[in-house]
Design a protein around this motif. Structure first.
Motif, short mmCIF file in Angstrom:
data_model
loop_
_atom_site.label_atom_id
_atom_site.label_comp_id
_atom_site.label_asym_id
_atom_site.label_seq_id
_atom_site.Cartn_x
_atom_site.Cartn_y
_atom_site.Cartn_z
N THR B 113 0.81 -1.22 0.00
CA THR B 113 0.00 0.00 0.00
C THR B 113 0.84 1.26 0.00
N THR B 122 -11.82 -0.04 -10.81
CA THR B 122 -12.46 -0.96 -9.86
C THR B 122 -12.70 -0.32 -8.50
N GLY B 124 -10.53 -0.20 -6.30
CA GLY B 124 -9.60 -0.85 -5.38
C GLY B 124 -8.22 -0.22 -5.43
N VAL B 125 -7.32 -0.80 -4.66
CA VAL B 125 -5.96 -0.27 -4.58
C VAL B 125 -5.02 -1.22 -5.30
N ARG B 126 -4.15 -0.69 -6.14
CA ARG B 126 -3.20 -1.55 -6.85
C ARG B 126 -1.77 -1.16 -6.50
N GLU B 155 5.08 -6.62 -5.15
CA GLU B 155 4.16 -7.69 -4.72
C GLU B 155 3.27 -7.20 -3.59
N TYR B 156 2.01 -7.54 -3.66
CA TYR B 156 1.18 -7.44 -2.46
C TYR B 156 1.82 -8.36 -1.41
#
Lengths: 445, 445
Positions: B113, B122, B124-126, B155-156
């Motif tokens: 994040t 979307t 959302g968070v990328r 990477e998440y």
């Protein structure tokens, strides 16, 4: 309770001041402090250089003999609660007069430290005291309620399994239906007390009276025991609280005079050894019990049921085919294949953060969903709510069919899934409904 | 950073007062309060009725246009840090002069994040921002250190696995060995940041400089983002702290101006969404970073290594054949048979209370021990120490060969077991030694 005589420095001191176990005494200590309480018998395990008194709060404290300046006898054993201990070794049924005056409480003993004593052979603690002995050892209870004790089982709580939950729920339902009680106390080992509290919350919906689980982190023959304080707090709440439902009553904070009462589905044992190990998660405790009074706390997001309003709906079956899976880096996805092969009915994941697992699980989770395995998401963070619409990973998991469980803690989720699998048709729907305060719309900061 | 123009009520207000993004402004609000900071560009996702300023603390705050009484321009964009943002869109290598004056810090970006932005499609968070963009968006860093950014991966953190730990450890070792840096910052998603911190703690023993992991609970283009504050805190600690080792730096408490620095092996994400989600377990945080200063905290039970004393010992392999098993009532003991069949090298149990599991597991645990599976005990309580000599159950588990891990948290234990399995001969001995502050002799109350 034996007269258990002191030895060494402690014995000399008591003899010098002409006091003995059972007397109410005032002890003056180096530094000017004075402590008043009932002189307790010597414990086998205690050092000879300490004497122990039970304070008015119900809490026992050990005082080093060398630091004691003087001891004054305020009342002899004959005039104190300590005598009642002896008198009540064989508790007799309360008199008719007591029946009228005091609330009637059933005490169901299941085992654990609150009902344990030191095993002198090994130095360890064994589940041994009966509910009768427990009642006899905390004479203060007699002034709060007319307590009707029963030993239902004697298990360390790590050995409690869903079958025991059924036995407990059925017995509690019997007592509730008898209409004889204003409240029920269940003494229980602390290791899994919160799992049992969840189980009883789902099995005993619509309770018209409080059912209060209580335990002790330190056994009742240790000077620092929380057994008496917790039992007094639980009894007070069961007798006087204006609300019904399943609760856990345990030592609050680091003070020695308050017991916190938690919602049965929202409590967790968060410390291995502290007396204030139990904490409400994402909600405030329901009440504090202090100086014999029940102080209800302001709740947000949880609707408590008033005493006397409920109609009991007993559903005491549990289906153990539920797995609790905590994700971690390096987690082996093939575990899920094994769970599918075992015909697991539901998997409760403890995901990371807002409710995530590694994308390398997506394949096997799809297969599990296709095979009819229900999957639910909680967070290993413990506090806070899962939210699976924030990141790609969460949305992918939702697409696969993993169902988010809001702020339900994982321990409650696994118990609820075992209950729902045995008692309801639509597992997915039931898991997302708030049945016993396990989910809330607001989390207090 | 674009000039991102405001619309609606916000735009009218700014036009009326003759100010624009980048200006340092003083805003007077209904009720008498005045806030001073740099006017930030409008975020795509923000409401038109709010304007956003970056406070001196590095924290962004949104103010409702309707509540603003007046806006005064204190300095134009040309004279403020906001201009540097634009200038540093393409960061140039620091000048020689800066090299001499400021500590040199390597910033390794791995994703998460702190390096993410909203996906407008979307909602959302990328994971998207590069380390360069991150550096450019927090101009305050330029006054603390000469920061040398690098994108190692994106990477998440829920997708980080032990292979990524090896890549990170190796790259950090390269940078340490170059001798060019006073400290290293690793930006990382928060979901598994504490697992990675543990992994790096064991892989990079003997570090002569601080390696500080940092993340954000809310992405840097949200008004309530903690990205800037955390990055400033991590950089300050990496540049100035008198100690070496692996640490995690994240928002402290509910105030908006302090960052807490935790020991890499003793930290846990304890809330899904709060900015102060990370907490030290059973120890106090190493330091608070506030107003540009590092305030070291008093430690008990953990020896910190002074900066410059260590000699790096890189051991960056991990063996994933380790299972983390959380016990619960109704747990299926046959899971352990499956782990034996998978040639699992070690099982880390999250037992109940002081370190217990149901006695119905004793049989299969004996078989696992006979087959050479190493077994370790931690507690699902999270806080406190396991102690397996108090109750029968604990002593029985010790007899079977289950090894207690004191106050090591389970997340650290599973990572340490993966590391020890790959790098040491005597797993049982290594697990019981304190290598990186993961176990302590005293737990602060």
């Amino acid at each position: 309770m034996s007269s258990g005589s002191y030895r060494g420095a402690g014995a000399e001191l008591l003899s010098k001041h002409g006091v003995s176990a059972g007397d109410t005494v005032s002890i003056s200590i180096d530094g000017g402090e004075t402590m008043t309480g009932v002189l307790m018998p010597r414990y086998e395990s205690a050092s000879d250089s300490y004497i122990v008194i039970k304070l008015k709060s119900g809490y026992n404290t050990g005082i080093e003999a060398a630091k004691i300046k003087s001891i004054t006898k305020i009342a002899g054993a004959a005039g104190t609660a300590a005598t009642k201990v002896t008198q009540q070794q064989q508790p007799s049924p309360p008199s008719k007069q007591e029946d009228v005056k005091l609330p009637k409480i059933a005490l169901i003993s299941t085992g654990g430290t609150i009902a344990s004593k030191i095993d002198y052979r090994t130095g360890g603690v064994r589940a041994a005291l009966s509910a009768e002995e427990l009642y006899a050892s905390v004479p203060e209870l007699a002034s709060i309620a007319s307590v009707d004790p029963e030993v239902l089982m004697s298990e360390y709580s790590e050995n409690i399994n869903p079958g025991h939950w059924t036995i407990m729920a059925d017995r509690i339902a019997d007592k509730v239906r008898s209409g004889r009680y204003d409240g029920i106390i269940v003494s229980h080992g602390t290791d899994t007390m919160h799992y049992t509290a969840s189980a009883l919350s789902f099995a005993l919906q619509g309770l018209p009276i409080p059912v209060v689980l209580v335990g002790a982190q330190r056994s009742s023959d240790r000077p620092s025991s929380d057994a008496a304080l917790n039992l007094i707090g639980a009894t007070t709440f069961a007798a006087k609280a204006p609300v019904a439902g399943v609760f856990v009553a345990m030592h609050a904070g680091t003070s020695d005079d308050a017991v916190a009462v938690h919602i049965g589905t929202r409590v967790r044992k968060n410390h291995t050894s502290r007396r204030d190990a139990f904490e409400s998660i994402d909600v405030t405790p329901v009440a504090l019990v202090k100086d014999g009074r029940v102080e209800m706390q302001k709740q947000s997001g949880i609707d408590l049921v008033p005493r006397g309003k409920g109609k009991l709906n007993l559903q005491s079956s549990f289906d153990s085919r539920v797995a609790l899976v905590k994700y971690h880096p390096g987690f082996d996805p093939t575990l899920v294949y094994w769970l599918i092969s075992k015909e697991c009915g539901a998997i409760v994941f403890e995901g990371t953060g807002l409710g995530h697992v590694n994308k390398n699980l997506f394949g096997v989770l799809k297969e599990a969903a296709e095979k009819g395995v229900h999957m639910f998401m909680t967070s290993q963070c413990i506090w806070g709510r899962v939210s699976m619409t924030v990141y790609d990973t969460g949305r992918d998991l939702l697409d696969i069919g993993v169902v988010p469980l809001s702020d339900m803690i994982s321990e409650t989720a696994v118990v609820k899934a075992m209950w729902a699998l045995a008692n309801t048709q639509d597992l997915k729907k039931t898991m997302q409904e708030n049945l016993a305060g396990e989910m809330s719309s607001a989390i207090p900061i």
